[in-house]
Write a protein that holds these residues in place. Structure first.
Motif, PDB file in Angstrom:
ATOM      1  N   LEU A  71       2.608  16.508  14.790  1.00  0.00           N
ATOM      2  CA  LEU A  71       3.821  17.007  16.169  1.00  0.00           C
ATOM      3  C   LEU A  71       2.430  16.261  17.351  1.00  0.00           C
ATOM      4  O   LEU A  71       2.539  15.732  18.433  1.00  0.00           O
ATOM      5  N   PHE A  72       1.154  16.757  16.974  1.00  0.00           N
ATOM      6  CA  PHE A  72       0.553  16.293  17.799  1.00  0.00           C
ATOM      7  C   PHE A  72      -0.211  15.042  17.663  1.00  0.00           C
ATOM      8  O   PHE A  72       0.330  13.696  18.293  1.00  0.00           O
ATOM      9  N   THR A  73       0.366  13.631  16.503  1.00  0.00           N
ATOM     10  CA  THR A  73       0.677  12.250  17.014  1.00  0.00           C
ATOM     11  C   THR A  73       1.027  11.597  17.441  1.00  0.00           C
ATOM     12  O   THR A  73       1.257  11.179  18.005  1.00  0.00           O
ATOM     13  N   VAL A  74       2.925  12.672  17.131  1.00  0.00           N
ATOM     14  CA  VAL A  74       3.597  11.889  18.000  1.00  0.00           C
ATOM     15  C   VAL A  74       3.289  12.348  19.420  1.00  0.00           C
ATOM     16  O   VAL A  74       3.284  11.427  20.529  1.00  0.00           O
ATOM     17  N   SER A  75       2.784  13.562  19.712  1.00  0.00           N
ATOM     18  CA  SER A  75       2.237  13.178  21.166  1.00  0.00           C
ATOM     19  C   SER A  75       1.434  12.386  21.614  1.00  0.00           C
ATOM     20  O   SER A  75       2.232  11.780  22.445  1.00  0.00           O
ATOM     21  N   MET A  76       0.715  11.961  20.665  1.00  0.00           N
ATOM     22  CA  MET A  76      -0.205  10.413  21.443  1.00  0.00           C
ATOM     23  C   MET A  76       0.932   9.533  21.039  1.00  0.00           C
ATOM     24  O   MET A  76       0.359   8.753  23.238  1.00  0.00           O
ATOM     25  N   LEU A  77       1.150   8.801  20.176  1.00  0.00           N
ATOM     26  CA  LEU A  77       2.056   8.063  20.613  1.00  0.00           C
ATOM     27  C   LEU A  77       3.008   7.891  21.555  1.00  0.00           C
ATOM     28  O   LEU A  77       3.302   7.022  22.565  1.00  0.00           O
ATOM     29  N   ALA A  78       3.533   8.940  22.658  1.00  0.00           N
ATOM     30  CA  ALA A  78       4.554   9.263  23.577  1.00  0.00           C
ATOM     31  C   ALA A  78       3.764   9.056  24.493  1.00  0.00           C
ATOM     32  O   ALA A  78       3.961   8.390  25.298  1.00  0.00           O
ATOM     33  N   THR A  79       2.264   9.399  24.637  1.00  0.00           N
ATOM     34  CA  THR A  79       1.534   8.980  25.879  1.00  0.00           C
ATOM     35  C   THR A  79       1.706   7.343  26.014  1.00  0.00           C
ATOM     36  O   THR A  79       1.391   7.128  27.120  1.00  0.00           O
ATOM     37  N   ILE A  80       0.915   6.968  25.469  1.00  0.00           N
ATOM     38  CA  ILE A  80       1.330   5.177  24.733  1.00  0.00           C
ATOM     39  C   ILE A  80       1.918   4.973  24.956  1.00  0.00           C
ATOM     40  O   ILE A  80       2.258   3.940  26.056  1.00  0.00           O
ATOM     41  N   GLY A  81       3.422   6.081  24.577  1.00  0.00           N
ATOM     42  CA  GLY A  81       4.648   4.676  25.503  1.00  0.00           C
ATOM     43  C   GLY A  81       5.320   4.875  26.557  1.00  0.00           C
ATOM     44  O   GLY A  81       5.719   3.653  27.593  1.00  0.00           O
ATOM     45  N   PHE A  82       3.777   5.913  27.072  1.00  0.00           N
ATOM     46  CA  PHE A  82       4.395   6.355  28.764  1.00  0.00           C
ATOM     47  C   PHE A  82       4.005   4.765  29.218  1.00  0.00           C
ATOM     48  O   PHE A  82       4.717   4.496  30.242  1.00  0.00           O
ATOM     49  N   ILE A  83       2.935   4.988  28.953  1.00  0.00           N
ATOM     50  CA  ILE A  83       2.410   3.910  29.774  1.00  0.00           C
ATOM     51  C   ILE A  83       2.852   2.804  29.314  1.00  0.00           C
ATOM     52  O   ILE A  83       2.949   1.806  30.583  1.00  0.00           O
ATOM     53  N   VAL A  84       3.466   2.123  28.479  1.00  0.00           N
ATOM     54  CA  VAL A  84       3.727   0.970  28.086  1.00  0.00           C
ATOM     55  C   VAL A  84       5.329   0.659  29.312  1.00  0.00           C
ATOM     56  O   VAL A  84       5.727  -0.177  28.997  1.00  0.00           O
ATOM     57  N   ALA A  85       5.941   1.802  29.494  1.00  0.00           N
ATOM     58  CA  ALA A  85       7.057   1.514  29.890  1.00  0.00           C
ATOM     59  C   ALA A  85       6.812   1.759  31.052  1.00  0.00           C
ATOM     60  O   ALA A  85       7.279   0.781  31.558  1.00  0.00           O
TER      61      ALA A  85
END
Length: 362
Positions: A71-85
């Motif tokens: 769950l914490f790893t998915v959160s990190m990937l989602a944050t990176i996805g936010f910046i990329v988007a």
């Protein structure tokens, strides 16, 4: 009328009633006495502690640990996805999302990724607490608000035990992924600061005034001659190369707007200010150095310019220095002359940035 009852029987009944009255049954009370419970309600206490599967099966605890880390790893990937988007998706991109319909692709991507990042942090923390941290319940008597040294030492010891029982030191996978997720998610807010606008760079220090810029009346657009400015008057002006129909006109006039006043030469106290003028005509920025209101309320007897917003007062006869109010700097003066056609013109831009103070201003 004769009484047929047996005296012996009557005496026995009297004795029996007396005995019952004197030796009343437990729980009964005599007339005028308060009822007292022989057995008060017992404190049921806490139910016996039931161990979770993770408490007795290390393999189940490891599965929970991996779930929390995921769950914490998915959160990190989602944050990176936010910046990329934010960087990659154009702001005017429209997409169709069923069943919502046509919406902004950027807003949808930002909302989805940021929501996922925050949700996974919360879900990971809850799953960690419910499956891996100690869940034994304890009850303690209430105590005074001001804790004694013994209580403080007890609380610190309990905190130490709680930290140890949480496994934050022993379960490094959970700890490291949690720290990574919590450290990355604030970057979403930092990236959003970009929407405050582009960096000003040196735009605040430069205006539309150039050497040779003709000074025109702001209302009529006509170029000004020295004879158009009479003693005691105030004229609002701007550069001749600004057009009201330009897309950035308001941004430019907010920095380049000036006011012209004419004083008797002997009334000008600042020699440098007099040198920068022409025959007693002085040109100052009309943008108040407090928050940018037009400081154009002119008192011709005192030569003071007043800002109507917060009453900052400037002495135009003394280099527009601040006499009163919250303004922090004098009004910048524009050096002027008369060109070959007899019109008032600028000899360059302001030496100091006009308008309110800003972070990079010296």
């Amino acid at each position: 009328m004769s009484d047929d009852r047996d005296p012996t029987t009557s005496s026995q009944e009297t004795e029996t009633r007396k005995d019952v009255s004197d030796d009343h049954l437990p729980g009964e009370r005599r007339s005028g006495e308060l009822a007292v419970l022989d057995d008060p309600f017992a404190d049921p206490g806490l139910p016996p502690h039931e161990h979770r599967r993770q408490d007795i099966d290390e393999r189940a605890a490891k599965r929970s640990e991996r779930t929390v880390a995921l769950l914490f790893t998915v959160s990190m990937l989602a944050t990176i996805g936010f910046i990329v988007a934010y960087v990659a998706i154009p702001i005017d991109r429209i997409v169709y999302i069923w069943p919502i319909g046509h919406i902004s692709g950027l807003n949808f991507a930002l909302g989805t990724t940021l929501g996922t990042a925050l949700f996974c942090i919360g879900a990971g923390a809850i799953h960690w607490a419910r499956t891996l941290m100690s869940d034994e319940e304890r009850s303690e008597e209430r105590h005074a608000v001001a804790a004694t040294p013994e209580v403080k030492a007890h609380v610190l010891e309990e905190f130490r035990k709680g930290a140890e029982e949480s496994g934050i030191g022993r379960r490094k996978l959970v700890r490291n992924t949690m720290l990574g997720a919590v450290a990355l998610v604030p970057l979403s807010g930092v990236v959003l600061l970009r929407d405050l606008g582009p960096l000003p760079e040196d735009k605040l220090r430069k205006t539309a005034w150039r050497e040779g810029s003709v000074i025109v009346n702001e209302n009529t657009g006509e170029p000004l001659r020295p004879e158009d400015i009479v003693v005691g008057s105030l004229t609002q002006a701007m550069p001749d190369d600004l057009d009201h129909h330009d897309h950035d006109f308001h941004a430019q006039i907010a920095k380049a707007a000036v006011m012209l006043v004419r004083l008797e030469p002997e009334d000008i106290k600042d020699p440098r200010s007099a040198e920068w003028g022409h025959e007693g005509i002085l040109c100052f920025s009309k943008i108040c150095t407090h928050i940018g209101c037009p400081a154009t309320l002119y008192e011709q007897q005192t030569h003071h310019a007043l800002c109507p917003c917060h009453q900052s007062t400037f002495d135009l006869s003394d280099g527009a220095r601040v006499l009163f109010g919250p303004a922090g700097h004098p009004l910048p003066q524009l050096r002027i002359t008369v060109n070959d056609d007899g019109y008032l013109a600028a000899l360059g831009d302001f030496e100091e940035p006009p308008g309110p103070s800003f972070w990079e201003r010296g």
